[in-house]
Design a protein around this motif. Structure first.
Motif, PDB file in Angstrom:
ATOM      1  N   ASP A 133       0.831  -1.213   0.000  1.00  7.80           N
ATOM      2  CA  ASP A 133       0.000   0.000   0.000  1.00  7.80           C
ATOM      3  C   ASP A 133       0.860   1.256   0.000  1.00  7.80           C
ATOM      4  OD1 ASP A 133      -1.622  -2.174   1.723  1.00  7.80           O
ATOM      5  OD2 ASP A 133      -3.037  -0.850   0.696  1.00  7.80           O
ATOM      6  N   ASP A 134       2.047   1.172   0.602  1.00  6.99           N
ATOM      7  CA  ASP A 134       2.945   2.322   0.711  1.00  6.99           C
ATOM      8  C   ASP A 134       4.154   2.099  -0.187  1.00  6.99           C
ATOM      9  OD1 ASP A 134       4.566   4.437   1.371  1.00  6.99           O
ATOM     10  OD2 ASP A 134       4.841   3.862   3.470  1.00  6.99           O
ATOM     11  N   SER A 135       4.147   2.729  -1.346  1.00  4.13           N
ATOM     12  CA  SER A 135       5.240   2.514  -2.299  1.00  4.13           C
ATOM     13  C   SER A 135       6.539   3.172  -1.858  1.00  4.13           C
ATOM     14  CB  SER A 135       4.849   3.041  -3.681  1.00  4.13           C
ATOM     15  OG  SER A 135       4.541   4.427  -3.638  1.00  4.13           O
ATOM     16  N   THR A 136       6.492   4.013  -0.792  1.00  2.90           N
ATOM     17  CA  THR A 136       7.722   4.632  -0.275  1.00  2.90           C
ATOM     18  C   THR A 136       8.326   3.825   0.866  1.00  2.90           C
ATOM     19  OG1 THR A 136       6.706   6.009   1.457  1.00  2.90           O
ATOM     20  CG2 THR A 136       6.699   6.883  -0.810  1.00  2.90           C
ATOM     21  N   GLU A 155       5.496  11.944  -5.632  1.00  3.88           N
ATOM     22  CA  GLU A 155       6.123  13.185  -5.180  1.00  3.88           C
ATOM     23  C   GLU A 155       7.649  13.048  -5.163  1.00  3.88           C
ATOM     24  OE1 GLU A 155       3.444  15.371  -2.066  1.00  3.88           O
ATOM     25  OE2 GLU A 155       3.601  13.262  -1.439  1.00  3.88           O
ATOM     26  N   PRO A 156       8.252  12.769  -6.290  1.00  3.58           N
ATOM     27  CA  PRO A 156       9.697  12.483  -6.313  1.00  3.58           C
ATOM     28  C   PRO A 156      10.560  13.618  -5.790  1.00  3.58           C
ATOM     29  CG  PRO A 156       8.841  12.858  -8.533  1.00  3.58           C
ATOM     30  CD  PRO A 156       7.648  12.742  -7.640  1.00  3.58           C
ATOM     31  N   GLU A 157      10.038  14.855  -5.812  1.00  2.00           N
ATOM     32  CA  GLU A 157      10.827  15.982  -5.319  1.00  2.00           C
ATOM     33  C   GLU A 157      11.097  15.878  -3.821  1.00  2.00           C
ATOM     34  OE1 GLU A 157       6.525  16.994  -4.841  1.00  2.00           O
ATOM     35  OE2 GLU A 157       7.753  16.135  -6.448  1.00  2.00           O
ATOM     36  N   ARG A 158      10.373  15.028  -3.111  1.00  2.00           N
ATOM     37  CA  ARG A 158      10.574  14.878  -1.667  1.00  2.00           C
ATOM     38  C   ARG A 158      11.749  13.954  -1.329  1.00  2.00           C
ATOM     39  NH1 ARG A 158       5.552  12.881   1.489  1.00  2.00           N
ATOM     40  NH2 ARG A 158       7.035  13.290   3.172  1.00  2.00           N
ATOM     41  N   CYS A 275      15.982   8.258   0.483  1.00  2.00           N
ATOM     42  CA  CYS A 275      15.737   8.924   1.759  1.00  2.00           C
ATOM     43  C   CYS A 275      15.025  10.232   1.474  1.00  2.00           C
ATOM     44  CB  CYS A 275      17.051   9.184   2.513  1.00  2.00           C
ATOM     45  SG  CYS A 275      18.095  10.441   1.743  1.00  2.00           S
ATOM     46  N   ARG A 276      14.580  10.914   2.515  1.00  2.00           N
ATOM     47  CA  ARG A 276      13.952  12.217   2.334  1.00  2.00           C
ATOM     48  C   ARG A 276      15.027  13.280   2.091  1.00  2.00           C
ATOM     49  NH1 ARG A 276      11.370   9.464   6.173  1.00  2.00           N
ATOM     50  NH2 ARG A 276      12.753  10.256   7.788  1.00  2.00           N
ATOM     51  N   VAL A 277      14.729  14.254   1.250  1.00  2.00           N
ATOM     52  CA  VAL A 277      15.747  15.241   0.856  1.00  2.00           C
ATOM     53  C   VAL A 277      16.244  16.060   2.038  1.00  2.00           C
ATOM     54  CG1 VAL A 277      14.988  15.433  -1.539  1.00  2.00           C
ATOM     55  CG2 VAL A 277      13.947  16.907   0.178  1.00  2.00           C
ATOM     56  N   GLU A 278      15.399  16.280   3.050  1.00  2.00           N
ATOM     57  CA  GLU A 278      15.807  17.138   4.161  1.00  2.00           C
ATOM     58  C   GLU A 278      16.584  16.405   5.236  1.00  2.00           C
ATOM     59  OE1 GLU A 278      11.778  15.483   5.384  1.00  2.00           O
ATOM     60  OE2 GLU A 278      12.748  16.194   3.544  1.00  2.00           O
TER      61      GLU A 278
END
Length: 297
Positions: A133-136, A155-158, A275-278
């Motif tokens: 269900d969660d592709s991330t 939301e690939p920018e994340r 990983c997340r960008v931040e």
């Protein structure tokens, strides 16, 4: 002229208490040592900071002017120390590695782990399995710190990522299927087949594994939705549809009653560590570097 943090702490304590004995107790120092330090500070600044007599201690005009600056300086220094401690704690904290499918693939996971722990022996690495269900694999809501994911991500920018494997997309079929006798299958021959689909919450990854961009505008026929390899296997042997999968995941489904065949006309799948960008923690950076190194990038 250098004034140390200790000088400011001593000055502020006396200025707030207006009593040398109480200030010394607050600082856990002797009163003579405190008085000596205050006199040295006054000499350094070239002016008295306190008026003293046997009954009272009061601030001079210079002391009153200095006090708010000293208080702010100490507060800023403490805030800076707290920020450094937070960074240290974050750097030493464990990493939760999310995945929705086993990375397998020639020891990819242990190879990355060994590189990360060699660089950060204090890092505790924990693996957690996530539903399709969660592709991330937990990145979107912050449950995981890094994750093995199939591209494309919503939301690939994340996110930032490094690709660790590129594999042909195969089709999994019941062994009794009319196309199962072929060594390879043209994707066009699958247009009218019912497909097993990821949940809609998987976002663009659902469309990717349905190969909607290679259907010449035809809508896929959905046999049923699946959220795990077990559900997929049961749906395949139950004749509810066929599905695309990466070659490295074939062992998850090729059991009794299911076969996989190469599909012609489709681009290869891409498995990435993301990983997340931040997230700028050192172990996170180390994990992505190790993934790139193991992948030979």
């Amino acid at each position: 002229m250098d004034v140390h943090g200790r000088d400011l702490r001593y000055f502020v304590a006396v200025a707030e208490e207006l009593h040398f004995t109480r200030a010394a107790e607050r600082l856990f120092v002797s009163q003579p040592a405190l008085s000596k330090q205050i006199r040295m500070l006054e000499r350094t600044l070239g002016t008295p900071l306190f008026e003293r007599d046997r009954r009272s201690v009061t601030l001079t005009r210079a002391g009153a002017v200095l006090l708010p600056y000293a208080q702010r300086g100490l507060a800023e220094w403490q805030a800076g120390r707290d920020a450094v401690e937070a960074v240290k704690a974050a750097q030493q904290a464990g990493l939760l590695i999310g995945m929705s499918t086993s990375p397998g693939r020639g020891g990819l996971l242990p190879a990355i782990r060994s590189r990360v722990t060699a660089e950060h022996p204090e890092a505790l690495l924990t693996v957690r399995q996530f539903s399709w269900d969660d592709s991330t694999a937990g990145l979107a809501d912050g449950t995981s710190d890094v994750a093995f994911v199939w591209l494309p991500l919503p939301e690939p920018e994340r996110y930032r990522w490094t690709v660790v494997a590129q594999e042909p997309r195969l089709v999994a079929l019941p062994e009794t299927h009319r196309l199962a006798r072929r060594a390879a299958v043209d994707f066009a021959d699958l247009f009218d087949e019912p497909f097993l689909a990821l949940p809609k919450s998987a976002g663009p990854l659902r469309d990717y594994w349905l190969a909607t961009d290679a259907r010449d505008g035809r809508e896929p026929v959905i046999g049923t939705e699946v959220s795990s390899s077990e559900e997929t296997y049961e749906a395949l042997v139950g004749g509810q549809g066929v599905c695309l999968l990466a070659r490295g995941n074939a062992p998850l489904l090729v059991r009794g009653g299911v076969v996989t065949r190469e599909v012609l006309g489709l681009s290869p799948s891409r498995l990435a560590v993301a990983c997340r960008v931040e997230d700028d923690r050192l172990p996170v950076h180390a994990y992505l570097r190790a993934a790139a190194g193991v992948a030979g990038l």
